[in-house]
Design a protein around this motif. Sequence first.
Motif, PDB file in Angstrom:
ATOM      1  N   ARG A  23      73.996  -8.892  48.183  1.00 58.23           N
ATOM      2  CA  ARG A  23      75.137  -9.737  48.566  1.00 58.23           C
ATOM      3  C   ARG A  23      76.256  -9.474  47.567  1.00 58.23           C
ATOM      4  NH1 ARG A  23      72.471  -9.800  52.215  1.00 58.23           N
ATOM      5  NH2 ARG A  23      71.416 -11.455  53.363  1.00 58.23           N
ATOM      6  N   PHE A  59      75.203  -7.556  44.515  1.00 55.75           N
ATOM      7  CA  PHE A  59      74.142  -8.088  43.645  1.00 55.75           C
ATOM      8  C   PHE A  59      72.889  -8.365  44.464  1.00 55.75           C
ATOM      9  CE2 PHE A  59      78.168  -9.202  41.672  1.00 55.75           C
ATOM     10  CZ  PHE A  59      77.970  -8.826  40.358  1.00 55.75           C
ATOM     11  N   VAL A  60      71.730  -8.195  43.821  1.00 54.78           N
ATOM     12  CA  VAL A  60      70.473  -8.471  44.517  1.00 54.78           C
ATOM     13  C   VAL A  60      69.634  -9.421  43.649  1.00 54.78           C
ATOM     14  CG1 VAL A  60      69.349  -6.372  43.574  1.00 54.78           C
ATOM     15  CG2 VAL A  60      68.435  -7.461  45.637  1.00 54.78           C
ATOM     16  N   ARG A  61      69.075 -10.424  44.328  1.00 58.70           N
ATOM     17  CA  ARG A  61      68.345 -11.459  43.591  1.00 58.70           C
ATOM     18  C   ARG A  61      66.929 -10.980  43.247  1.00 58.70           C
ATOM     19  NH1 ARG A  61      68.566 -16.992  46.452  1.00 58.70           N
ATOM     20  NH2 ARG A  61      67.815 -17.607  44.388  1.00 58.70           N
ATOM     21  N   ALA A  62      66.362 -11.643  42.229  1.00 61.14           N
ATOM     22  CA  ALA A  62      65.035 -11.254  41.744  1.00 61.14           C
ATOM     23  C   ALA A  62      63.981 -11.400  42.839  1.00 61.14           C
ATOM     24  CB  ALA A  62      64.659 -12.102  40.525  1.00 61.14           C
ATOM     25  N   VAL A  63      64.097 -12.446  43.653  1.00 59.77           N
ATOM     26  CA  VAL A  63      63.093 -12.660  44.693  1.00 59.77           C
ATOM     27  C   VAL A  63      63.107 -11.515  45.709  1.00 59.77           C
ATOM     28  CG1 VAL A  63      64.655 -14.105  46.092  1.00 59.77           C
ATOM     29  CG2 VAL A  63      62.153 -14.404  46.286  1.00 59.77           C
ATOM     30  N   GLU A  64      64.284 -10.990  45.994  1.00 62.82           N
ATOM     31  CA  GLU A  64      64.401  -9.847  46.914  1.00 62.82           C
ATOM     32  C   GLU A  64      63.862  -8.574  46.268  1.00 62.82           C
ATOM     33  OE1 GLU A  64      65.160  -9.940  49.970  1.00 62.82           O
ATOM     34  OE2 GLU A  64      66.061 -11.928  50.184  1.00 62.82           O
ATOM     35  N   GLU A  76      64.338  -2.251  39.968  1.00 60.29           N
ATOM     36  CA  GLU A  76      65.648  -2.435  39.307  1.00 60.29           C
ATOM     37  C   GLU A  76      66.378  -1.100  39.199  1.00 60.29           C
ATOM     38  OE1 GLU A  76      66.063  -4.413  35.613  1.00 60.29           O
ATOM     39  OE2 GLU A  76      65.606  -6.381  36.469  1.00 60.29           O
ATOM     40  N   PRO A  96      71.158  -6.053  39.742  1.00 60.08           N
ATOM     41  CA  PRO A  96      70.280  -7.221  39.821  1.00 60.08           C
ATOM     42  C   PRO A  96      71.038  -8.475  39.386  1.00 60.08           C
ATOM     43  CG  PRO A  96      69.101  -5.369  38.872  1.00 60.08           C
ATOM     44  CD  PRO A  96      70.544  -4.952  38.988  1.00 60.08           C
ATOM     45  N   GLU A  97      70.866  -9.543  40.162  1.00 66.33           N
ATOM     46  CA  GLU A  97      71.603 -10.786  39.901  1.00 66.33           C
ATOM     47  C   GLU A  97      71.470 -11.237  38.445  1.00 66.33           C
ATOM     48  OE1 GLU A  97      73.563 -12.472  42.012  1.00 66.33           O
ATOM     49  OE2 GLU A  97      73.938 -14.111  40.598  1.00 66.33           O
ATOM     50  N   ARG A  98      70.298 -10.973  37.848  1.00 68.52           N
ATOM     51  CA  ARG A  98      70.080 -11.436  36.466  1.00 68.52           C
ATOM     52  C   ARG A  98      71.070 -10.816  35.481  1.00 68.52           C
ATOM     53  NH1 ARG A  98      65.375 -11.530  34.341  1.00 68.52           N
ATOM     54  NH2 ARG A  98      64.095 -11.269  36.187  1.00 68.52           N
ATOM     55  N   ARG A 124      74.265 -10.166  36.350  1.00 72.08           N
ATOM     56  CA  ARG A 124      75.634 -10.429  36.833  1.00 72.08           C
ATOM     57  C   ARG A 124      76.571 -10.757  35.666  1.00 72.08           C
ATOM     58  NH1 ARG A 124      78.512 -12.843  41.484  1.00 72.08           N
ATOM     59  NH2 ARG A 124      76.626 -12.843  42.774  1.00 72.08           N
TER      60      ARG A 124
END
Lengths: 51, 272
Positions: free
Chosen positions: B12, B15-20, B36, B46-48, B50
């Motif tokens: 999105r 960015f991509v979230r950890a759960v994905e 990653e 990775p969102e982490r 951001r």
Amino acid sequence: MNDITVTVKLFATLREGRFDIRTMSFFPGATVADVVRILEIPEKEVSLILY
Amino acid sequence: MDIHNELKKAAREGFVRAVELRRIAASAGIDPASAERAALEAGIVPERYRRNGATISIEQQLKLLDSTAAVIGCGGLGGYVVEELARLGVGRITAIDPDVFEEHNLNRQLFSDEPSLGRPKVASAAARIALVNPAVKIVPLYERFTADSAERQLLGSAVVVDALDSVPVRRELAAACTRLGIPLVHGSIAGWFGQVAVQYPGESTLEELYAGYKGERGVEERLGNPAFTPAVVASLETAEACKIILGIESELRRRVLMIDLLAMSFETISLG
């Protein structure tokens, strides 16, 4: 020969009971060892070692 | 499965979230670090990471992920260094410490808490980092750093971080880093005070700093260490380690940063 003017900065625990920065006059040819002696800093504290 | 396609579908706004990432890694049968890496290679952050923002580019984030840092000592300084390297995204961290947590560590050592008393410090570090960032491979070595084991412990590291509490061992570490051609970030603390320096291979910075010193420990024996000094010095060390990994020249090369948190002064002294 005239005295030389030296800015002396002390760090950390060497400041205790002394100062942090001071302008001092020394005889020509004075070394750091002379500064240490005049300030009565024990030789073992000269090489400040942190843990 | 087409990992890049899956990543693009899951992303999105870049960015991509950890759960994905976990879902895609599980589906593809790869580890979190590989997921990653695939994301970053596809230009997806990775969102982490951001809030690493413009400070760390995607290329630099990849470089961090593919790098190893060794942290020698996992106490006051080392705990914070390991935590910050992991949050930064350094892909492999070797944490070396032969000690277990004791009650007098609780005032400052990040990974210590009452339930962990008696537990190896590196075990707590590994457990913590697994929770913080599963893409980071932490290698906990519950053993002493020694000159004889230096090659096994340090080889392959882009940088070594000194978080030791012994001057003679620190000098051995500096010599080993020179021998192995690895840059060393030095940090030490006592009371309100600290110092940080960087030694590149071929330099003798640590030998010069500790020339003539015959004892084991420094003024810390008398001054102790409060909660904040290791956090400050460890963060400065981590910043230097980050720069070394990314190939950014350290301003502390052949210099020592003297920190006085009582006077709130930071002064850099050239070593000539």
